[in-house]
Scaffold this motif. Structure first.
Motif, mmCIF file in Angstrom:
data_model
loop_
_atom_site.group_PDB
_atom_site.id
_atom_site.type_symbol
_atom_site.label_atom_id
_atom_site.label_comp_id
_atom_site.label_asym_id
_atom_site.label_seq_id
_atom_site.Cartn_x
_atom_site.Cartn_y
_atom_site.Cartn_z
ATOM 1 N N LYS A 53 15.734 -7.642 -6.250
ATOM 2 C CA LYS A 53 16.379 -8.536 -5.293
ATOM 3 C C LYS A 53 16.745 -7.808 -3.994
ATOM 4 O O LYS A 53 16.511 -8.322 -2.906
ATOM 5 N N HIS A 54 17.325 -6.613 -4.099
ATOM 6 C CA HIS A 54 17.872 -5.943 -2.926
ATOM 7 C C HIS A 54 16.912 -4.959 -2.256
ATOM 8 O O HIS A 54 17.162 -4.545 -1.126
ATOM 9 N N ALA A 55 15.851 -4.561 -2.951
ATOM 10 C CA ALA A 55 14.916 -3.594 -2.360
ATOM 11 C C ALA A 55 13.528 -4.188 -2.164
ATOM 12 O O ALA A 55 12.558 -3.458 -2.046
ATOM 13 N N ARG A 56 13.455 -5.501 -2.129
ATOM 14 C CA ARG A 56 12.161 -6.169 -1.973
ATOM 15 C C ARG A 56 11.456 -5.718 -0.694
ATOM 16 O O ARG A 56 10.258 -5.472 -0.680
ATOM 17 N N GLY A 57 12.193 -5.569 0.399
ATOM 18 C CA GLY A 57 11.587 -5.141 1.660
ATOM 19 C C GLY A 57 10.967 -3.756 1.551
ATOM 20 O O GLY A 57 9.865 -3.511 2.065
ATOM 21 N N PHE A 58 11.665 -2.850 0.886
ATOM 22 C CA PHE A 58 11.137 -1.498 0.705
ATOM 23 C C PHE A 58 9.843 -1.522 -0.097
ATOM 24 O O PHE A 58 8.842 -0.901 0.292
ATOM 25 N N PHE A 59 9.849 -2.243 -1.229
ATOM 26 C CA PHE A 59 8.661 -2.284 -2.071
ATOM 27 C C PHE A 59 7.504 -3.003 -1.389
ATOM 28 O O PHE A 59 6.350 -2.614 -1.538
ATOM 29 N N ASP A 60 7.814 -4.040 -0.609
ATOM 30 C CA ASP A 60 6.753 -4.711 0.152
ATOM 31 C C ASP A 60 6.176 -3.773 1.204
ATOM 32 O O ASP A 60 4.969 -3.772 1.456
ATOM 33 N N GLY A 61 7.029 -2.970 1.837
ATOM 34 C CA GLY A 61 6.555 -2.008 2.825
ATOM 35 C C GLY A 61 5.660 -0.946 2.203
ATOM 36 O O GLY A 61 4.590 -0.627 2.736
ATOM 37 N N VAL A 62 6.094 -0.405 1.075
ATOM 38 C CA VAL A 62 5.284 0.593 0.376
ATOM 39 C C VAL A 62 3.955 -0.029 -0.055
ATOM 40 O O VAL A 62 2.889 0.579 0.099
ATOM 41 N N THR A 67 -1.762 -0.506 0.334
ATOM 42 C CA THR A 67 -2.890 -1.428 0.408
ATOM 43 C C THR A 67 -3.747 -1.124 1.631
ATOM 44 O O THR A 67 -4.982 -1.130 1.557
ATOM 45 N N GLY A 68 -3.096 -0.843 2.762
ATOM 46 C CA GLY A 68 -3.836 -0.485 3.970
ATOM 47 C C GLY A 68 -4.634 0.793 3.793
ATOM 48 O O GLY A 68 -5.808 0.868 4.207
ATOM 49 N N CYS A 69 -4.026 1.804 3.173
ATOM 50 C CA CYS A 69 -4.738 3.062 2.913
ATOM 51 C C CYS A 69 -5.925 2.831 1.990
ATOM 52 O O CYS A 69 -7.023 3.359 2.218
ATOM 53 N N THR A 70 -5.706 2.042 0.960
ATOM 54 C CA THR A 70 -6.778 1.765 0.006
ATOM 55 C C THR A 70 -7.920 1.013 0.681
ATOM 56 O O THR A 70 -9.094 1.337 0.472
ATOM 57 N N ARG A 71 -7.587 0.039 1.504
ATOM 58 C CA ARG A 71 -8.637 -0.710 2.204
ATOM 59 C C ARG A 71 -9.408 0.178 3.178
ATOM 60 O O ARG A 71 -10.623 0.044 3.319
ATOM 61 N N ALA A 72 -8.707 1.098 3.848
ATOM 62 C CA ALA A 72 -9.372 1.998 4.796
ATOM 63 C C ALA A 72 -10.345 2.924 4.065
ATOM 64 O O ALA A 72 -11.499 3.098 4.503
ATOM 65 N N VAL A 73 -9.886 3.520 2.959
ATOM 66 C CA VAL A 73 -10.766 4.412 2.198
ATOM 67 C C VAL A 73 -11.934 3.627 1.618
ATOM 68 O O VAL A 73 -13.086 4.083 1.653
ATOM 69 N N ALA A 74 -11.688 2.432 1.114
ATOM 70 C CA ALA A 74 -12.761 1.600 0.562
ATOM 71 C C ALA A 74 -13.765 1.239 1.652
ATOM 72 O O ALA A 74 -14.980 1.236 1.409
ATOM 73 N N TRP A 75 -13.275 0.943 2.843
ATOM 74 C CA TRP A 75 -14.174 0.601 3.946
ATOM 75 C C TRP A 75 -15.078 1.787 4.283
ATOM 76 O O TRP A 75 -16.279 1.620 4.470
ATOM 77 N N VAL A 76 -14.503 2.992 4.338
ATOM 78 C CA VAL A 76 -15.297 4.190 4.646
ATOM 79 C C VAL A 76 -16.350 4.417 3.573
ATOM 80 O O VAL A 76 -17.526 4.671 3.878
ATOM 81 N N LEU A 77 -15.955 4.324 2.310
ATOM 82 C CA LEU A 77 -16.913 4.556 1.223
ATOM 83 C C LEU A 77 -18.003 3.490 1.187
ATOM 84 O O LEU A 77 -19.174 3.796 0.935
ATOM 85 N N ASN A 78 -17.632 2.239 1.432
ATOM 86 C CA ASN A 78 -18.627 1.160 1.399
ATOM 87 C C ASN A 78 -19.491 1.130 2.649
ATOM 88 O O ASN A 78 -20.605 0.610 2.622
ATOM 89 N N ALA A 79 -18.988 1.673 3.760
ATOM 90 C CA ALA A 79 -19.772 1.696 5.006
ATOM 91 C C ALA A 79 -20.894 2.733 4.949
ATOM 92 O O ALA A 79 -21.910 2.584 5.621
ATOM 93 N N MET A 80 -20.679 3.776 4.142
ATOM 94 C CA MET A 80 -21.712 4.811 4.008
ATOM 95 C C MET A 80 -22.869 4.291 3.170
ATOM 96 O O MET A 80 -22.642 3.679 2.128
ATOM 97 N N PRO A 81 -24.083 4.550 3.585
ATOM 98 C CA PRO A 81 -25.205 4.221 2.698
ATOM 99 C C PRO A 81 -25.102 5.039 1.406
ATOM 100 O O PRO A 81 -24.679 6.200 1.422
#
Length: 187
Positions: A53-62, A67-81
């Motif tokens: 209840k009280h730390a929802r903002g922190f956990f959403d931020g983390v 999620t952003g880091c994971t998407r960036a790494v996935a994009w790099v790996l999938n962009a490579m042939p």
């Protein structure tokens, strides 16, 4: 079992049949201790609910950062042939071990994974492992340096680290699932 007695001095046949009458005087020690339970489960539930209840903002931020880091790494790996990624991983294997046999094994293993139709799942797993290793490095190295410089900090960290080494890996997953929900972040 005629004439044989159990550890408690009861007839063995009666114990096996479940008809033995206990020769106890009052409640057992275990029953007396269990009668006054410490409310660990209720306290843990209240703590988790309060934290959610009280730390929802922190956990959403983390979660959004991970999620952003994971998407960036996935994009790099999938962009490579795929052939280029296989050669890059083989080059890393050679740089680390200086072994042609390992390089051949890495190339053949990755080609086999691709042949079996698990290439996308392998890239997802590699993405999660890379992000987890980077996050663990960013957290662990500064804490290790801090603990090495401050004996009191190390004294506080040591029991936690000892406990974490004895717990199964899935024990860590349960609070993560409770606080972050299902998805990439707990993975």
């Amino acid at each position: 079992l005629q004439g044989v007695q159990s550890y408690d001095g009861l007839p063995a046949l009666d114990v096996l049949r479940g008809t033995a009458k206990a020769k106890r005087h009052g409640p057992r020690f275990e029953d007396r201790v269990a009668a006054h339970k410490i409310p660990v489960g209720d306290t843990a539930t209240r703590f988790v609910e309060y934290t959610k209840k009280h730390a929802r903002g922190f956990f959403d931020g983390v979660a959004s950062v991970l999620t952003g880091c994971t998407r960036a790494v996935a994009w790099v790996l999938n962009a490579m042939p795929a052939p280029l990624l296989i050669l890059a991983l083989a080059a890393i294997a050679y740089a680390v071990r200086r072994s042609i046999g390992l390089v051949v094994f890495v190339i053949l293993s990755l080609l086999f994974i691709m042949n079996q139709g698990y290439w996308d799942a392998t890239l997802e797993t590699l993405t999660l492992v890379l992000v987890a290793a980077i996050v663990a490095t960013f957290i662990g190295v500064p804490m290790g340096i801090w603990g090495a410089k401050r004996p009191r900090i190390y004294a506080g960290m040591r029991p936690v680290l000892d406990l974490m080494q004895t717990l199964p890996t899935f024990v860590y997953l349960t609070p993560t699932l409770v606080l972050f929900g299902l998805g990439i972040v707990p993975g």
